[in-house]
Design an enzyme around this catalytic site. Structure first.
Site, PDB file in Angstrom:
ATOM      1  N   CYS A   1       1.002  -1.272   0.065  1.00  0.00           N
ATOM      2  CA  CYS A   1       0.033   0.035  -0.171  1.00  0.00           C
ATOM      3  C   CYS A   1       0.830   1.286  -0.040  1.00  0.00           C
ATOM      4  CB  CYS A   1      -1.027  -0.104   1.254  1.00  0.00           C
ATOM      5  SG  CYS A   1      -2.216   1.113   0.880  1.00  0.00           S
TER       6      CYS A   1
ATOM      7  N   HIS B   1      -3.894  -5.343   0.518  1.00  0.00           N
ATOM      8  CA  HIS B   1      -3.160  -5.721   1.993  1.00  0.00           C
ATOM      9  C   HIS B   1      -3.524  -7.187   2.167  1.00  0.00           C
ATOM     10  CE1 HIS B   1      -2.749  -1.835   3.855  1.00  0.00           C
ATOM     11  NE2 HIS B   1      -3.778  -1.510   3.051  1.00  0.00           N
TER      12      HIS B   1
ATOM     13  N   GLU C   1      -1.931  -9.172   4.151  1.00  0.00           N
ATOM     14  CA  GLU C   1      -1.825  -9.483   5.484  1.00  0.00           C
ATOM     15  C   GLU C   1      -3.185  -9.524   6.279  1.00  0.00           C
ATOM     16  OE1 GLU C   1      -0.931  -6.904   4.293  1.00  0.00           O
ATOM     17  OE2 GLU C   1      -1.293  -4.902   5.569  1.00  0.00           O
TER      18      GLU C   1
ATOM     19  N   SER D   1       2.133 -12.000  38.453  1.00  0.00           N
ATOM     20  CA  SER D   1       0.787 -11.154  38.357  1.00  0.00           C
ATOM     21  C   SER D   1      -0.338 -12.111  38.503  1.00  0.00           C
ATOM     22  CB  SER D   1       0.731 -10.479  37.362  1.00  0.00           C
ATOM     23  OG  SER D   1       0.424 -10.799  36.189  1.00  0.00           O
ATOM     24  N   GLY D   2      -0.248 -13.576  37.910  1.00  0.00           N
ATOM     25  CA  GLY D   2      -1.101 -14.397  37.715  1.00  0.00           C
ATOM     26  C   GLY D   2      -1.691 -14.352  36.277  1.00  0.00           C
ATOM     27  N   GLY D   3      -1.264 -13.336  35.540  1.00  0.00           N
ATOM     28  CA  GLY D   3      -1.435 -13.420  34.298  1.00  0.00           C
ATOM     29  C   GLY D   3      -0.614 -14.649  33.491  1.00  0.00           C
ATOM     30  N   VAL D   4      -1.013 -14.575  32.030  1.00  0.00           N
ATOM     31  CA  VAL D   4      -0.431 -15.577  31.354  1.00  0.00           C
ATOM     32  C   VAL D   4       0.989 -15.100  30.984  1.00  0.00           C
ATOM     33  CG1 VAL D   4      -0.486 -16.439  28.950  1.00  0.00           C
ATOM     34  CG2 VAL D   4      -2.557 -15.751  30.088  1.00  0.00           C
ATOM     35  N   ASP D   5       1.332 -13.795  30.910  1.00  0.00           N
ATOM     36  CA  ASP D   5       2.562 -13.357  30.318  1.00  0.00           C
ATOM     37  C   ASP D   5       3.580 -13.710  31.591  1.00  0.00           C
ATOM     38  OD1 ASP D   5       1.301 -12.720  28.361  1.00  0.00           O
ATOM     39  OD2 ASP D   5       1.382 -10.546  28.852  1.00  0.00           O
ATOM     40  N   SER D   6       3.291 -13.387  32.855  1.00  0.00           N
ATOM     41  CA  SER D   6       4.406 -13.640  33.749  1.00  0.00           C
ATOM     42  C   SER D   6       4.428 -15.216  34.228  1.00  0.00           C
ATOM     43  CB  SER D   6       4.216 -12.730  35.143  1.00  0.00           C
ATOM     44  OG  SER D   6       2.819 -13.127  35.764  1.00  0.00           O
TER      45      SER D   6
END
Ligand code: XMP
Length: 514
Positions: free
Chosen positions: A78, A165, A167, A219-224
């Site tokens: 584009c 596009h 993507e 933190s209890g979240g997925v990432d940590s």
């Protein structure tokens, strides 16, 4: 590792280009499109992204001219294609009518970019400008049904541009076109896998930290949780300290669950800090949302500093579950700055800043997107139920108990939310929803239960469909589900007298209520 470098000019789709190519097994990196060109090791191709700007506007972002002299293939998408044309002496102008959405494309010349695509396909357009006159040396590979160049090639053979596009999922054969570019044209080998990531990142972390202790705030979240799992896989468990602050603003059984998961992953130093009083005391009597957020953020900092000091780890490294998107949003990648709608305290704490200055930060997920973190979590032995958990905000129930936060109200909300989430899981709806939770309103209403007058609290059910939390749409429950879940909440949580469903999208509302 073979890499496709993406030069970003601010398109909303830049991240999508990077993710689609990674899904093919090829590593991608995004850098600001107007910076001096520096190719990361292993770069096999370069993509110029789209942009909200027009190439002929004053101050429109342009690439380092060295991009056009590269020996590796370059694909403009584009704005990227229009930029390429403009910079080589072609003409780009505004279309009489902006073009959005589906548009048939006819392929007129055989080119590896369109291998396996056929002679026509339905593209996805999103532009107000178009190439009006080709630059010398460029030729058309494909055109739209209304005669606009859809794909162009330079006679040198390395530069290509597409005005659609590929993507975007609505673009037919979009993935094939990106794969043709990365694999056939650039010659990338598919080597981006989570197994390889574990190996490479593990070696890098070991080299970096040596024998020093590494502290990760969980933190209890997925990432940590995934960051913790990766550290435990990479380093001897005695070297890894995991600290979890129970703010009293967590969901039902959450703290026990976090401890159980990390214990199962082999954690030896698991520090659970019961800090409910540190959070609830300063929140007493406070109702203003931003003030509440700041109090919670400050309490995190105070408790963190006090407890880290108490651990006495000496010259330790601080680990963070920062993702690739977090880096980009914080300006390290593309440099875009978003308007502050809500203060996210967990982005920058003085402890993190201090450790960053000392060069003692370890960010084991900082090259990954959320879906890759989930895949990595599964590889590291974290269960589906954990990696598929909906996002949970740093301030926790503090922004879901509207108005003043008290322990009693947190308990009511915890119970209602637990019933709601269990119902969603039993009904097979949880994984279809991006984020679902309950909110407790500071409003009571009159009802009747077993001939007796009640005066109970109001619970809001929230459920949204989203892909990144930036925008969100209401999840469309059936009326039967809504009624049954509402009844389950009022039957099981005595203090709740009424349940309402939030049907606001974002914008104009936000996902959380405060
Ligand atoms: P909003 O409410 O702004 O939320 O539409 C967008 C997404 O961000 C989450 N959220 C937070 N996450 N710290 C976080 O880590 C915060 O302070 C915070 N506030 C909102 C929200 O749950 C949603 O997923």
């Amino acid at each position: 590792m073979d890499t496709i470098l993406i030069l970003d000019y601010g398109s909303q789709y830049t991240q999508l280009i990077a993710r689609r190519i990674r899904e093919l097994g090829v590593y991608t990196e995004i850098v600001p499109g107007d910076a001096a060109l520096k190719l990361p090791e292993g770069t096999k191709g370069v993509i110029l992204s789209g942009s909200p700007c027009s190439v002929y506007e004053e101050g429109a972002p342009a690439p380092d001219p060295a991009v056009y002299k590269l020996s590796v293939p370059v694909l403009g998408i584009c704005y990227g294609a229009q930029r390429m044309m403009h910079d080589h002496g072609g003409r780009v102008a505004a279309l009489p009518e902006r073009e959005y959405g589906r548009r048939p494309v006819l392929v007129s010349v055989k080119d590896p970019l369109f291998e396996g695509v056929g002679s026509s396909f339905m593209s996805w357009m999103s532009h107000g400008d178009s190439i009006e006159q080709l630059a010398p040396g460029f030729s058309v590979l494909a055109s739209t049904d209304n005669g606009i160049p859809a794909a162009v090639l330079h006679s040198g053979g390395t530069m290509r541009g597409v005005q659609f596009h590929p993507e975007v999922t609505h673009c037919e054969h979009g993935t094939t076109i990106l794969e043709n570019f990365a694999i056939r044209i650039c010659g990338c080998v598919k080597s981006w896998t989570m197994d390889r990531y574990i190996e490479e990142e593990g070696a890098a972390i070991r080299a970096r930290v040596g024998n020093a202790p590494v502290l990760l705030l969980i933190s209890g979240g997925v990432d940590s949780t995934v960051a913790g799992a990766l550290l435990l896989k990479t380093l001897p468990p005695q070297q890894v300290h995991l600290m979890y602050i129970d703010t009293g603003l967590m969901r039902k059984s959450e703290s026990e669950e976090v401890m159980r998961i990390l214990g199962a992953l082999g954690a030896k130093h698991l520090h659970r800090i019961d800090a409910e009083a540190d959070f609830l005391r300063p929140l007493a009597g406070v109702t203003e949302p931003e003030k509440k957020r700041h109090i919670i953020g400050d309490a995190f900092i105070t408790v963190q500093e006090r407890e880290v000091l108490r651990l006495g780890l000496g010259e330790y490294f601080l680990a963070q579950g920062t993702l690739y998107t977090d880096l980009i949003e914080s300006g390290k990648g593309v440099g875009k700055k978003a308007h502050v709608i809500k203060s996210h305290h967990n982005v920058r704490s003085p402890l993190v800043e201090q450790k960053r200055t000392e060069g003692r930060i370890v960010e084991p997920l900082d090259r990954l997107y959320k879906d890759e973190v989930r895949a990595l979590g599964l590889k590291l032995g974290i269960g589906e139920d954990v990696v598929r958990r909906h996002p949970f905000p740093g301030p926790g129930l503090g922004v879901r108990v509207l108005g003043e936060v008290t322990k009693e109200k947190c308990d009511i909300l915890r119970d209602a939310d637990d019933v709601y989430i269990r119902e969603l899981k039993t009904r097979g709806l949880y994984d279809k929803i991006w984020q679902a939770f309950c909110v407790l309103l500071p409003v009571r209403s009159v009802g009747v239960a077993g001939d007796v007058r009640t005066y109970g609290w109001t619970i809001v059910m929230r459920a949204v469909a989203s892909s990144d939390g930036m925008t969100a749409d209401v999840y469309e429950f059936s009326m039967k589900d809504l009624r049954e879940i509402s009844a389950a909440i009022t039957n099981k949580v005595k203090a709740v007298g009424r349940v309402v469903y939030d049907v606001s999208s974002k914008p104009p509302a936000t996902i959380e209520w405060e």
